[in-house]
Motif scaffolding. Structure first.
Motif, PDB file in Angstrom:
ATOM      1  N   CYS A   7      12.702  83.131  91.297  1.00 51.32           N
ATOM      2  CA  CYS A   7      13.274  82.155  90.385  1.00 51.32           C
ATOM      3  C   CYS A   7      13.269  82.717  88.979  1.00 51.32           C
ATOM      4  O   CYS A   7      12.563  83.670  88.681  1.00 51.32           O
ATOM      5  CB  CYS A   7      12.508  80.835  90.424  1.00 51.32           C
ATOM      6  N   ASN A  12      18.521  78.600  86.038  1.00 54.75           N
ATOM      7  CA  ASN A  12      18.151  77.511  86.933  1.00 54.75           C
ATOM      8  C   ASN A  12      18.204  76.142  86.282  1.00 54.75           C
ATOM      9  O   ASN A  12      17.639  75.191  86.792  1.00 54.75           O
ATOM     10  CB  ASN A  12      16.742  77.764  87.505  1.00 54.75           C
ATOM     11  N   ASP A  49      28.238  71.003  87.743  1.00 53.29           N
ATOM     12  CA  ASP A  49      28.177  72.125  88.671  1.00 53.29           C
ATOM     13  C   ASP A  49      29.534  72.811  88.749  1.00 53.29           C
ATOM     14  O   ASP A  49      30.492  72.258  89.285  1.00 53.29           O
ATOM     15  CB  ASP A  49      27.752  71.615  90.062  1.00 53.29           C
ATOM     16  N   GLN A 133      10.183  70.280  88.943  1.00 46.65           N
ATOM     17  CA  GLN A 133      11.525  70.814  89.152  1.00 46.65           C
ATOM     18  C   GLN A 133      12.589  69.792  88.749  1.00 46.65           C
ATOM     19  O   GLN A 133      13.591  70.144  88.128  1.00 46.65           O
ATOM     20  CB  GLN A 133      11.710  71.243  90.611  1.00 46.65           C
ATOM     21  N   GLN A 134      12.373  68.543  89.087  1.00 48.17           N
ATOM     22  CA  GLN A 134      13.328  67.484  88.762  1.00 48.17           C
ATOM     23  C   GLN A 134      12.582  66.187  88.420  1.00 48.17           C
ATOM     24  O   GLN A 134      11.390  66.069  88.682  1.00 48.17           O
ATOM     25  CB  GLN A 134      14.289  67.224  89.949  1.00 48.17           C
ATOM     26  N   GLY A 155      14.336  73.041  87.244  1.00 41.89           N
ATOM     27  CA  GLY A 155      15.449  73.292  88.160  1.00 41.89           C
ATOM     28  C   GLY A 155      14.945  73.936  89.436  1.00 41.89           C
ATOM     29  O   GLY A 155      14.134  73.382  90.163  1.00 41.89           O
ATOM     30  N   LYS A 156      15.399  75.154  89.713  1.00 44.05           N
ATOM     31  CA  LYS A 156      14.945  75.873  90.909  1.00 44.05           C
ATOM     32  C   LYS A 156      13.645  76.633  90.656  1.00 44.05           C
ATOM     33  O   LYS A 156      13.068  77.202  91.572  1.00 44.05           O
ATOM     34  CB  LYS A 156      16.020  76.846  91.369  1.00 44.05           C
ATOM     35  N   CYS A 158       9.770  77.580  89.995  1.00 41.97           N
ATOM     36  CA  CYS A 158       8.558  77.057  90.641  1.00 41.97           C
ATOM     37  C   CYS A 158       7.338  77.115  89.744  1.00 41.97           C
ATOM     38  O   CYS A 158       6.210  76.951  90.220  1.00 41.97           O
ATOM     39  CB  CYS A 158       8.291  77.823  91.935  1.00 41.97           C
TER      40      CYS A 158
END
Length: 283
Positions: A7, A12, A49, A133-134, A155-156, A158
């Protein structure tokens, strides 16, 4: 992209938000419907997106691929270390005691934080950075206690990185002689490699996770100063040996200090509070 965990913050969709700003941005309609737009204009971050895929088949092999990944990983960790040193200097200059709270998901990290803030907020000045992450769920829980809080959504990603913390700290405008609680993303692997400039790292493990977490994820326990064992109120219902858990942890890090607590009942929290207040007063 981080060669270690796959990541990277730049691609991200990292967002850094104050939950109060999000609530102020909600739109209320006369028909009773409410909706909110969770994109940040200040950080120039949008959640639209525009992804598309190209199916070009390049079947050639690069022999230098592994070296490139290793070099990239070293660059990322070196950059993070430099930014962490900047954070640490800032914290020390303002006498801010910064704690990096790390754990796997579901250990009760946020519950311990909530309980600590609720019990000590009249004695100490607290600020909080929430990493997930969210969602703003955890930040909203802290905001309900009237504690200044900033949410970082990775986001993505970690884990939190030191530059994310720096940006969040600027938004918090932390006063001198305060305590900063940084709740990292729930993950016992990658956060161990990323110094945030914190004063101390606190790893939280719950009785429901079993006793072998320290030897399964040794890097996290090796880099931590404190180990909080949460959910001890559940011990009568579980098949776990707390002494064995501590033995495993001390194999990895002989200098770990332990606190056995229950964020639900409050058992053991006074010892944790005593340590926290004493360390803050010594900075």
């Amino acid at each position: 992209m981080c060669g270690t965990c796959g990541c990277g913050s730049e691609e991200n969709g990292v967002t850094i938000q104050n939950p109060k700003d999000i609530k102020a941005h909600e739109h209320h309609h006369h028909d009773g419907h409410t909706h909110s737009h969770e994109h940040s204009h200040e950080g120039h971050t949008h959640s639209h997106d525009h992804s598309h895929t190209h199916d070009h088949d390049h079947s050639h092999t690069h022999d230098h691929h592994h070296k490139t990944v290793i070099d990239l990983e070293q660059d990322i960790l070196q950059h993070n270390a430099l930014m962490a040193a900047r954070n640490k200097g800032y914290f020390e200059a303002k006498n801010i005691f910064a704690l990096n709270l790390v754990s796997s998901p579901g250990s009760g990290k946020t519950s311990i934080l909530e309980k600590t803030l609720s019990d000590l907020k009249d004695e100490k000045s607290f600020y909080v950075i929430e990493g997930d992450q969210q969602t703003l769920n955890d930040a909203n829980r802290i905001d309900a206690l009237n504690i200044p809080v900033i949410q970082i959504n990775t986001g993505k990603g970690c884990h939190l990185e030191s530059d994310m913390v720096y940006d969040a700290v600027k938004k918090l405008d932390i006063k001198e002689n305060s305590i900063l609680m940084i709740e990292n993303v729930g993950n016992l692997v990658c956060p161990s490699m990323f110094d945030l400039g914190e004063s101390k790292r606190v790893v939280i493990v719950s009785t429901t996770e079993g006793e072998d977490k320290p030897i399964k994820y040794p890097d996290m326990f090796h880099t931590s100063h404190i180990c909080i064992i949460n959910k001890i109120d559940l011990l009568p219902h579980l098949n776990i040996n707390i002494d064995k858990l501590k033995e495993y942890a001390l194999r990895v890090n002989p200098n770990l200090k332990f606190f056995e607590v229950s964020a639900t009942t409050g058992e053991g929290m006074d010892a944790w509070y005593k340590w926290l207040k004493r360390k803050h007063e010594l900075i």
